[in-house]
Design a protein around this motif. Structure first.
Motif, PDB file in Angstrom:
ATOM      1  N   GLN A 366      60.483  27.370  15.278  1.00  0.00           N
ATOM      2  CA  GLN A 366      60.338  28.565  15.512  1.00  0.00           C
ATOM      3  C   GLN A 366      60.111  29.167  16.757  1.00  0.00           C
ATOM      4  N   LEU A 367      58.879  29.261  17.668  1.00  0.00           N
ATOM      5  CA  LEU A 367      58.561  29.966  18.678  1.00  0.00           C
ATOM      6  C   LEU A 367      60.223  30.492  20.098  1.00  0.00           C
ATOM      7  N   THR A 368      60.738  28.663  19.879  1.00  0.00           N
ATOM      8  CA  THR A 368      61.013  29.271  20.970  1.00  0.00           C
ATOM      9  C   THR A 368      62.497  30.030  20.555  1.00  0.00           C
ATOM     10  N   ILE A 369      62.820  29.843  19.016  1.00  0.00           N
ATOM     11  CA  ILE A 369      63.823  30.765  18.516  1.00  0.00           C
ATOM     12  C   ILE A 369      63.326  32.246  18.683  1.00  0.00           C
ATOM     13  N   ALA A 370      61.917  32.285  18.500  1.00  0.00           N
ATOM     14  CA  ALA A 370      61.597  33.555  18.702  1.00  0.00           C
ATOM     15  C   ALA A 370      61.664  34.583  19.997  1.00  0.00           C
ATOM     16  N   LEU A 371      60.862  33.274  20.641  1.00  0.00           N
ATOM     17  CA  LEU A 371      61.203  33.654  22.030  1.00  0.00           C
ATOM     18  C   LEU A 371      63.256  34.205  23.267  1.00  0.00           C
ATOM     19  N   MET A 372      63.288  33.405  22.831  1.00  0.00           N
ATOM     20  CA  MET A 372      65.400  33.374  22.646  1.00  0.00           C
ATOM     21  C   MET A 372      65.777  34.740  21.944  1.00  0.00           C
ATOM     22  N   LYS A 373      65.500  35.436  21.144  1.00  0.00           N
ATOM     23  CA  LYS A 373      65.999  36.587  20.298  1.00  0.00           C
ATOM     24  C   LYS A 373      65.517  36.888  21.238  1.00  0.00           C
ATOM     25  N   ARG A 374      64.462  37.463  21.625  1.00  0.00           N
ATOM     26  CA  ARG A 374      63.638  38.501  21.688  1.00  0.00           C
ATOM     27  C   ARG A 374      64.144  38.697  23.317  1.00  0.00           C
ATOM     28  N   CYS A 375      64.222  37.446  24.335  1.00  0.00           N
ATOM     29  CA  CYS A 375      65.003  37.906  25.738  1.00  0.00           C
ATOM     30  C   CYS A 375      66.388  38.091  25.711  1.00  0.00           C
ATOM     31  N   VAL A 376      67.061  37.406  24.609  1.00  0.00           N
ATOM     32  CA  VAL A 376      68.792  37.937  24.691  1.00  0.00           C
ATOM     33  C   VAL A 376      69.218  39.420  24.408  1.00  0.00           C
ATOM     34  N   GLN A 377      67.622  40.180  23.459  1.00  0.00           N
ATOM     35  CA  GLN A 377      67.562  41.394  23.691  1.00  0.00           C
ATOM     36  C   GLN A 377      67.548  42.200  24.944  1.00  0.00           C
ATOM     37  N   LEU A 378      66.672  42.327  25.404  1.00  0.00           N
ATOM     38  CA  LEU A 378      65.790  42.202  26.759  1.00  0.00           C
ATOM     39  C   LEU A 378      67.385  42.213  27.693  1.00  0.00           C
ATOM     40  N   LEU A 379      67.669  41.259  28.280  1.00  0.00           N
ATOM     41  CA  LEU A 379      68.518  40.881  28.388  1.00  0.00           C
ATOM     42  C   LEU A 379      70.368  41.691  28.117  1.00  0.00           C
ATOM     43  N   THR A 380      70.019  42.201  26.933  1.00  0.00           N
ATOM     44  CA  THR A 380      71.634  43.365  26.518  1.00  0.00           C
ATOM     45  C   THR A 380      71.087  44.322  26.384  1.00  0.00           C
ATOM     46  N   ASN A 381      69.792  45.132  26.139  1.00  0.00           N
ATOM     47  CA  ASN A 381      69.649  46.500  25.706  1.00  0.00           C
ATOM     48  C   ASN A 381      68.598  46.807  26.808  1.00  0.00           C
ATOM     49  N   THR A 382      68.016  46.224  27.974  1.00  0.00           N
ATOM     50  CA  THR A 382      67.104  47.450  27.830  1.00  0.00           C
ATOM     51  C   THR A 382      67.656  47.450  29.525  1.00  0.00           C
ATOM     52  N   MET A 383      68.404  46.488  30.347  1.00  0.00           N
ATOM     53  CA  MET A 383      68.998  46.471  31.958  1.00  0.00           C
ATOM     54  C   MET A 383      70.446  46.282  32.143  1.00  0.00           C
ATOM     55  N   ASP A 384      70.918  46.834  33.098  1.00  0.00           N
ATOM     56  CA  ASP A 384      72.033  46.223  33.204  1.00  0.00           C
ATOM     57  C   ASP A 384      71.992  45.541  34.435  1.00  0.00           C
ATOM     58  N   TYR A 385      73.296  44.986  34.750  1.00  0.00           N
ATOM     59  CA  TYR A 385      73.103  44.164  36.007  1.00  0.00           C
ATOM     60  C   TYR A 385      74.464  43.459  36.434  1.00  0.00           C
ATOM     61  N   ASP A 386      74.901  42.521  37.123  1.00  0.00           N
ATOM     62  CA  ASP A 386      76.331  42.344  37.800  1.00  0.00           C
ATOM     63  C   ASP A 386      75.637  41.091  37.935  1.00  0.00           C
ATOM     64  N   VAL A 387      76.683  40.081  37.948  1.00  0.00           N
ATOM     65  CA  VAL A 387      75.991  38.331  38.311  1.00  0.00           C
ATOM     66  C   VAL A 387      77.285  38.129  39.255  1.00  0.00           C
ATOM     67  N   ILE A 388      76.356  37.431  40.379  1.00  0.00           N
ATOM     68  CA  ILE A 388      77.166  37.238  42.002  1.00  0.00           C
ATOM     69  C   ILE A 388      77.858  36.160  41.565  1.00  0.00           C
ATOM     70  N   ALA A 389      79.162  36.357  41.801  1.00  0.00           N
ATOM     71  CA  ALA A 389      80.115  35.662  41.321  1.00  0.00           C
ATOM     72  C   ALA A 389      80.134  34.389  42.212  1.00  0.00           C
ATOM     73  N   GLN A 390      79.987  32.933  41.069  1.00  0.00           N
ATOM     74  CA  GLN A 390      79.547  31.766  41.294  1.00  0.00           C
ATOM     75  C   GLN A 390      80.420  30.589  40.331  1.00  0.00           C
ATOM     76  N   ASP A 391      79.584  29.464  40.304  1.00  0.00           N
ATOM     77  CA  ASP A 391      80.036  28.360  39.691  1.00  0.00           C
ATOM     78  C   ASP A 391      79.160  28.065  39.176  1.00  0.00           C
ATOM     79  N   THR A 392      79.186  28.362  37.916  1.00  0.00           N
ATOM     80  CA  THR A 392      78.047  27.991  35.905  1.00  0.00           C
ATOM     81  C   THR A 392      77.956  27.169  35.248  1.00  0.00           C
ATOM     82  N   ASP A 393      78.949  25.892  36.100  1.00  0.00           N
ATOM     83  CA  ASP A 393      78.930  24.781  35.542  1.00  0.00           C
ATOM     84  C   ASP A 393      77.598  23.782  35.528  1.00  0.00           C
TER      85      ASP A 393
END
Length: 421
Positions: A366-393
């Motif tokens: 449950q701690l894992t799920i809560a941490l993931m939720k908060r980090c996804v919210q931070l990635l989505t709502n608190t910052m914009d960024y560009d991803v350097i073109a690369q292989d994400t496999d």
């Protein structure tokens, strides 16, 4: 034994190194079965997958974790004397102590510490040309969980402690230099935490008696004895290490948002419901630790096969989470599939199955799920960024898995305000 397939090799270890996370899945698909026999490191082993297999694996009292993992893996992931190596009353007693740390209030406190550090670090990222997201997230999680546990680290210590803890995780599925490095750095961490345990026991009072350090340092076993400083240090590390390991799930969540931009749009505009679906699908879809091992302590039969005492059993976590009998289109990333999920403890097992108090299911899920939720919210709502073109496999041969190349960000910036309506 004649009723089930047997791998026709002297030892399956080379195949395990070659196929990595897919070792059991590929063979079950090839043999069209949920079970096959092999030898791994010269020990007879049954490999199983699927919902029914998970139920068999987690049947109370049937298996023990002792002797299930090679000593090198055990030392890096759990170590002797930890809750995962105990059985019956001793396991349940220690597990209750670990679960007492997973209250909603405690979980919220750690999640808030992660956000505090993330927001402070965001300004550093803005000044960096490239940001290796995985490295940065591990540092954030390491600082937060050390603070939460009561073994806080200074900024000067943070890099070293993060390297030590992440090396334990990274070396657990390796043979050779990665494993040797993890073992060496773990010894440093154990010495550091054992000293913290001794200091905690000398104090007559503590500012926050809910700190895991204090709870573990003062915990008494079923016989009324304090844990040895070494075992207590192992259990504190079993709070620190899995929290830093959540960085892999957060990295995979960022990759998913990059690969499936429609998901990012739904996260930005949607509510808690879609966030829950997305996080669970990340945990199902991407590889974490691929197998869970046990050793038979009470002989039993399954699928017309006898499981003798002392036989190793390996449950395929990745294969079960991608079983087409359970999951429609299992190799497609579809968060909405969790809208109708019935919270089955044996069909979805990214961190183990069964019950938290009865079985060896991860206390920190449950701690894992809560941490993931908060980090996804931070990635989505608190910052914009560009991803350097690369292989994400994802490198599926690597255990635990990571992308083949670092996931790099650039031009990190604060989001623009929404236009006035």
């Amino acid at each position: 034994m004649s009723a089930i397939p047997r791998e026709k090799t002297m030892d399956g270890a080379l195949g395990l190194l070659r196929d990595g996370n897919l070792y059991i899945t590929r063979r079950c698909e090839h043999y069209q079965t949920d079970i096959f026999a092999t030898r791994l490191l010269f020990k007879k082993t049954f490999c199983i997958m699927g919902e029914e297999a998970a139920w068999v694996f987690y049947c109370k009292g049937r298996l023990t974790r002792r002797g299930a993992m090679p000593p090198t893996v055990l030392h890096l992931l759990q170590d002797e004397g930890s809750v995962a190596t105990l059985d019956d009353k001793a396991h349940h007693w220690r597990k209750r102590m670990m679960m007492s740390l997973m209250t909603p209030e405690n979980i919220q406190r750690l999640v808030d510490l992660v956000e505090e550090r993330w927001r402070r670090t965001l300004y550093v990222w803005q000044a960096m040309g490239e940001v290796d997201l995985f490295d940065e997230i591990q540092r954030i999680l390491c600082w937060a969980v050390c603070e939460w546990c009561g073994v806080g680290v200074t900024d000067g210590e943070l890099n070293a402690r993060t390297r030590e803890i992440s090396a334990m995780i990274d070396g657990a599925g390796a043979i050779g230099p990665r494993q040797w490095r993890g073992a060496l750095l773990r010894r440093r961490s154990e010495k550091w935490i054992a000293q913290k345990i001794q200091e905690a026991r000398k104090k007559k009072a503590t500012s926050n008696r809910a700190d895991p350090l204090h709870v573990i340092a003062t915990h008494r076993d079923a016989k009324g004895m304090l844990l040895t400083p070494e075992v207590a240090a192992v259990e504190v590390l079993n709070m620190l290490r899995p929290t830093v390991a959540v960085g892999r799930f957060v990295l995979f969540a960022a990759i998913a948002m990059h690969q499936y931009p429609e998901c990012r749009q739904k996260l930005a505009s949607g509510g808690d419901e879609y966030l829950e679906y997305f996080v669970q699908e990340v945990r199902r879809f991407y590889p974490f630790f691929p197998f869970i091992g046990g050793v038979v302590r009470e002989a039993f039969y399954w699928r017309n096969c006898r499981f003798p005492v002392g036989t190793r059993v390996m449950l395929d976590v990745y294969g079960t989470n991608h079983d087409s009998r359970i999951w429609q289109a299992p190799y497609q990333f579809l968060p909405e599939r969790f809208r109708d999920w019935q919270d089955n403890a044996f069909s979805f097992i990214p961190q183990g199955g069964g019950g938290y108090y009865v079985n060896h299911r991860c206390a920190g899920e449950q701690l894992t799920i809560a941490l993931m939720k908060r980090c996804v919210q931070l990635l989505t709502n608190t910052m914009d960024y560009d991803v350097i073109a690369q292989d994400t496999d994802i490198d599926m041969r690597r255990m635990p898995a990571l992308p083949k190349k670092p996931f790099l960000l650039r031009n990190v910036r604060l989001p623009l305000p929404l236009p006035a309506t």
